[in-house]
Design an enzyme around this catalytic site. Structure first.
Site, PDB file in Angstrom:
ATOM      1  N   THR A  25      -5.201  -3.231   7.903  1.00 62.96           N
ATOM      2  CA  THR A  25      -4.765  -1.928   8.432  1.00 62.96           C
ATOM      3  C   THR A  25      -3.250  -1.724   8.393  1.00 62.96           C
ATOM      4  OG1 THR A  25      -4.622  -2.746  10.697  1.00 62.96           O
ATOM      5  CG2 THR A  25      -6.767  -1.860   9.995  1.00 62.96           C
ATOM      6  N   TYR A  62       2.492  -3.108  12.606  1.00 58.75           N
ATOM      7  CA  TYR A  62       2.021  -2.102  11.641  1.00 58.75           C
ATOM      8  C   TYR A  62       2.136  -0.711  12.275  1.00 58.75           C
ATOM      9  CZ  TYR A  62      -0.066  -6.118   9.166  1.00 58.75           C
ATOM     10  OH  TYR A  62      -0.276  -7.321   8.526  1.00 58.75           O
ATOM     11  N   CYS A 211      -3.178  -7.075  -4.339  1.00 59.23           N
ATOM     12  CA  CYS A 211      -1.753  -7.134  -4.686  1.00 59.23           C
ATOM     13  C   CYS A 211      -1.105  -5.755  -4.482  1.00 59.23           C
ATOM     14  CB  CYS A 211      -1.550  -7.675  -6.096  1.00 59.23           C
ATOM     15  SG  CYS A 211       0.105  -8.362  -6.297  1.00 59.23           S
ATOM     16  N   GLY A 283      -6.814  -3.934   2.026  1.00 64.52           N
ATOM     17  CA  GLY A 283      -6.154  -2.820   2.707  1.00 64.52           C
ATOM     18  C   GLY A 283      -6.637  -1.501   2.132  1.00 64.52           C
ATOM     19  N   ALA A 284      -6.994  -0.577   3.020  1.00 71.37           N
ATOM     20  CA  ALA A 284      -7.433   0.746   2.553  1.00 71.37           C
ATOM     21  C   ALA A 284      -6.979   1.780   3.568  1.00 71.37           C
ATOM     22  CB  ALA A 284      -8.948   0.779   2.400  1.00 71.37           C
TER      23      ALA A 284
HETATM   24  P1  NAP Z   1      -3.782  -4.791  -0.575  1.00 70.22           P
HETATM   25  O1  NAP Z   1      -5.036  -4.966   0.156  1.00 70.22           O
HETATM   26  O2  NAP Z   1      -3.497  -5.674  -1.701  1.00 70.22           O
HETATM   27  O3  NAP Z   1      -3.635  -3.294  -1.122  1.00 70.22           O
HETATM   28  C1  NAP Z   1      -3.872  -2.206  -0.262  1.00 70.22           C
HETATM   29  C2  NAP Z   1      -3.591  -0.896  -0.985  1.00 70.22           C
HETATM   30  O4  NAP Z   1      -4.299  -0.803  -2.217  1.00 70.22           O
HETATM   31  C3  NAP Z   1      -4.090   0.297  -0.179  1.00 70.22           C
HETATM   32  O5  NAP Z   1      -3.221   0.629   0.862  1.00 70.22           O
HETATM   33  C4  NAP Z   1      -4.188   1.366  -1.251  1.00 70.22           C
HETATM   34  O6  NAP Z   1      -2.864   1.855  -1.489  1.00 70.22           O
HETATM   35  C5  NAP Z   1      -4.659   0.558  -2.454  1.00 70.22           C
HETATM   36  N1  NAP Z   1      -6.119   0.597  -2.609  1.00 70.22           N
HETATM   37  C6  NAP Z   1      -7.065   0.042  -1.816  1.00 70.22           C
HETATM   38  N2  NAP Z   1      -8.299   0.308  -2.263  1.00 70.22           N
HETATM   39  C7  NAP Z   1      -8.144   1.048  -3.373  1.00 70.22           C
HETATM   40  C8  NAP Z   1      -9.046   1.659  -4.292  1.00 70.22           C
HETATM   41  N3  NAP Z   1     -10.381   1.547  -4.159  1.00 70.22           N
HETATM   42  N4  NAP Z   1      -8.525   2.351  -5.341  1.00 70.22           N
HETATM   43  C9  NAP Z   1      -7.193   2.491  -5.497  1.00 70.22           C
HETATM   44  N5  NAP Z   1      -6.289   1.957  -4.640  1.00 70.22           N
HETATM   45  C10 NAP Z   1      -6.763   1.242  -3.595  1.00 70.22           C
HETATM   46  O7  NAP Z   1      -2.513  -4.891   0.380  1.00 70.22           O
HETATM   47  P2  NAP Z   1      -2.256  -5.056   1.915  1.00 70.22           P
HETATM   48  O8  NAP Z   1      -2.823  -3.899   2.681  1.00 70.22           O
HETATM   49  O9  NAP Z   1      -0.819  -5.356   2.046  1.00 70.22           O
HETATM   50  O10 NAP Z   1      -3.045  -6.365   2.314  1.00 70.22           O
HETATM   51  C11 NAP Z   1      -4.279  -6.340   2.991  1.00 70.22           C
HETATM   52  C12 NAP Z   1      -4.100  -6.612   4.458  1.00 70.22           C
HETATM   53  O11 NAP Z   1      -3.582  -7.924   4.655  1.00 70.22           O
HETATM   54  C13 NAP Z   1      -3.078  -5.725   5.185  1.00 70.22           C
HETATM   55  O12 NAP Z   1      -3.563  -4.426   5.427  1.00 70.22           O
HETATM   56  C14 NAP Z   1      -2.839  -6.533   6.421  1.00 70.22           C
HETATM   57  O13 NAP Z   1      -3.921  -6.407   7.317  1.00 70.22           O
HETATM   58  C15 NAP Z   1      -2.805  -7.952   5.836  1.00 70.22           C
HETATM   59  N6  NAP Z   1      -1.434  -8.396   5.514  1.00 70.22           N
HETATM   60  C16 NAP Z   1      -0.899  -9.387   6.260  1.00 70.22           C
HETATM   61  C17 NAP Z   1       0.374  -9.845   6.031  1.00 70.22           C
HETATM   62  C18 NAP Z   1       0.925 -10.968   6.876  1.00 70.22           C
HETATM   63  O14 NAP Z   1       2.126 -11.245   6.833  1.00 70.22           O
HETATM   64  N7  NAP Z   1       0.092 -11.623   7.639  1.00 70.22           N
HETATM   65  C19 NAP Z   1       1.142  -9.296   4.985  1.00 70.22           C
HETATM   66  C20 NAP Z   1       0.576  -8.299   4.203  1.00 70.22           C
HETATM   67  C21 NAP Z   1      -0.722  -7.865   4.477  1.00 70.22           C
HETATM   68  P3  NAP Z   1      -2.565   3.353  -1.961  1.00 70.22           P
HETATM   69  O15 NAP Z   1      -3.556   4.226  -1.280  1.00 70.22           O
HETATM   70  O16 NAP Z   1      -1.164   3.644  -1.538  1.00 70.22           O
HETATM   71  O17 NAP Z   1      -2.663   3.320  -3.428  1.00 70.22           O
END
Ligand code: NAP
Length: 333
Positions: A25, A62, A211, A283-284
């Site tokens: 999230t 967040y 990513c 993430g979504a």
């Molecule tokens: P991610 O999951 O790699 O990418 C998320 C992004 O991808 C979304 O916000 C969306 O961005 C795009 N997306 C998702 N589904 C899609 C689809 N079906 N088609 C097209 N685009 C799509 O990145 P993340 O959110 O950074 O990582 C996941 C989670 O990990 C985070 O939300 C957080 O809970 C956690 N996290 C933790 C840390 C830590 O330090 N512990 C660091 C980073 C993340 P758009 O809509 O803008 O294109």
């Protein structure tokens, strides 16, 4: 909840089986993602639950409380008891700047604030967000373990910790989960942490499964990032590297369609959850982004395909870069 389309595992200390895909999230908080629409965010969380996901990962930082409040809103009215909430502590913010602080006083304050925002009496998985060099790890760990004994936390996790730091943490606390960056393009944990986690019976909550959208298959060179979107600063999204990563995504997509009849997003998430003790954080921020959940479930990537994936990455991403740019500063700013 559509549990037929999901795979689940046990994590010791949790009463529910946990889905192999979790909803992340960070973007829902808006901060560093160019803003967010709260009603759409609530719908996204509920779409995740309807798709069989029962683990929601969030953090106070967040959106500076916003993501946790949205999670609380989305789970109100009966959904909470079917959901595993993973949140974090140990990031302080002041005037829009964030820095690490895992002192026991800070953790206590964050715990109470998170419980209030999430509208719950306990947190299922409580994680230290980043190691804080200014606080002895044992003190942080003892504070977390204290929360567990109080019944305010079910199990404890850490994020962005190295194995040696976890060794120290475990002298003063139980530890059940670890949350590192891990996806097809960011595989640094394969050198040590993955093996360590298996040996210590830790479940790996892999963050950045797509990513930051690169591996969704929906990204192209014309994509414009607005406001404070992290991808404006992410070295993978800067040319000439961006073109290399996008070329790799196209080749992976072709390969996934040829071999498995699925797109690159399904391949990227499946690649993570094929490992027994790995959960993929996806993430979504819109319900339609979760539509491919069904494509991820119920199959596996064979050894031959794994070799082809590695070959594509080696040949196409000739100048790779890791996720280190995300590391927040320590406390002395
Ligand atoms: P991610 O999951 O790699 O990418 C998320 C992004 O991808 C979304 O916000 C969306 O961005 C795009 N997306 C998702 N589904 C899609 C689809 N079906 N088609 C097209 N685009 C799509 O990145 P993340 O959110 O950074 O990582 C996941 C989670 O990990 C985070 O939300 C957080 O809970 C956690 N996290 C933790 C840390 C830590 O330090 N512990 C660091 C980073 C993340 P758009 O809509 O803008 O294109």
């Amino acid at each position: 909840m559509n549990t037929e389309k999901m795979e689940y595992i046990d994590i010791e200390g949790l009463p529910l089986k946990v889905s192999k895909i979790a909803l992340g999230t960070w973007a829902i908080g808006g901060w560093m993602w160019g803003g967010a629409d709260d009603d759409e965010s609530v719908r996204t969380i509920r779409a995740a639950l309807d798709g069989g996901i029962n683990l929601i990962d969030t953090a106070p930082v967040y959106g500076f409380g916003r993501a946790e409040e949205i999670v609380g809103r989305a789970l109100a009215g009966g959904r909470r008891r079917h959901t595993i909430i993973a949140t974090k502590a140990g990031m302080e913010w002041r005037d829009g700047r964030v820095f690490r602080n895992s002192s026991p006083e800070r953790l206590r304050r964050e715990l109470e604030e998170s419980l209030r925002r999430l509208g719950t009496d306990f947190i299922d998985i409580y994680q230290v967000h980043w190691p804080d060099e200014k606080t002895p790890i044992e003190e942080t760990a003892a504070a977390m373990e204290g929360f567990r004994h109080e019944g305010k936390v079910r199990i404890i996790g850490v994020s962005n910790y190295a194995p040696a730091q976890m060794d120290r943490f475990m002298t003063a606390s139980t530890l059940r989960t670890v949350q590192p960056p891990y996806n097809l393009f960011e595989r640094q944990i394969e050198s040590e942490l993955l093996t360590y986690a298996s040996g210590k019976n830790l479940t790996v909550l892999a963050y950045g499964s797509l990513c930051r959208g690169l591996l969704s298959g929906g990204m192209d060179e014309g994509r414009v990032f607005t406001g404070d979107d992290i991808r404006k600063f992410d070295p993978k999204f800067k040319q000439p590297r961006f073109a290399q990563y996008l070329a790799a995504v196209r080749k992976l997509d072709d390969m996934a369609r040829r071999r498995f009849g699925r797109g690159v997003l399904a391949l990227a998430v499946r690649w993570l959850i094929d490992r027994e003790n790995v959960i993929a954080l996806w993430g979504a921020r819109r319900p339609d982004q979760l539509a491919p959940i069904g494509d991820v479930i119920g199959w596996s990537i064979d050894d031959d395909a794994l070799k082809e994936i590695d070959r594509i990455l080696d040949e196409t991403v000739t100048d790779p870069v890791g996720p280190e740019f995300m590391s927040p500063p320590g406390r002395d700013i």
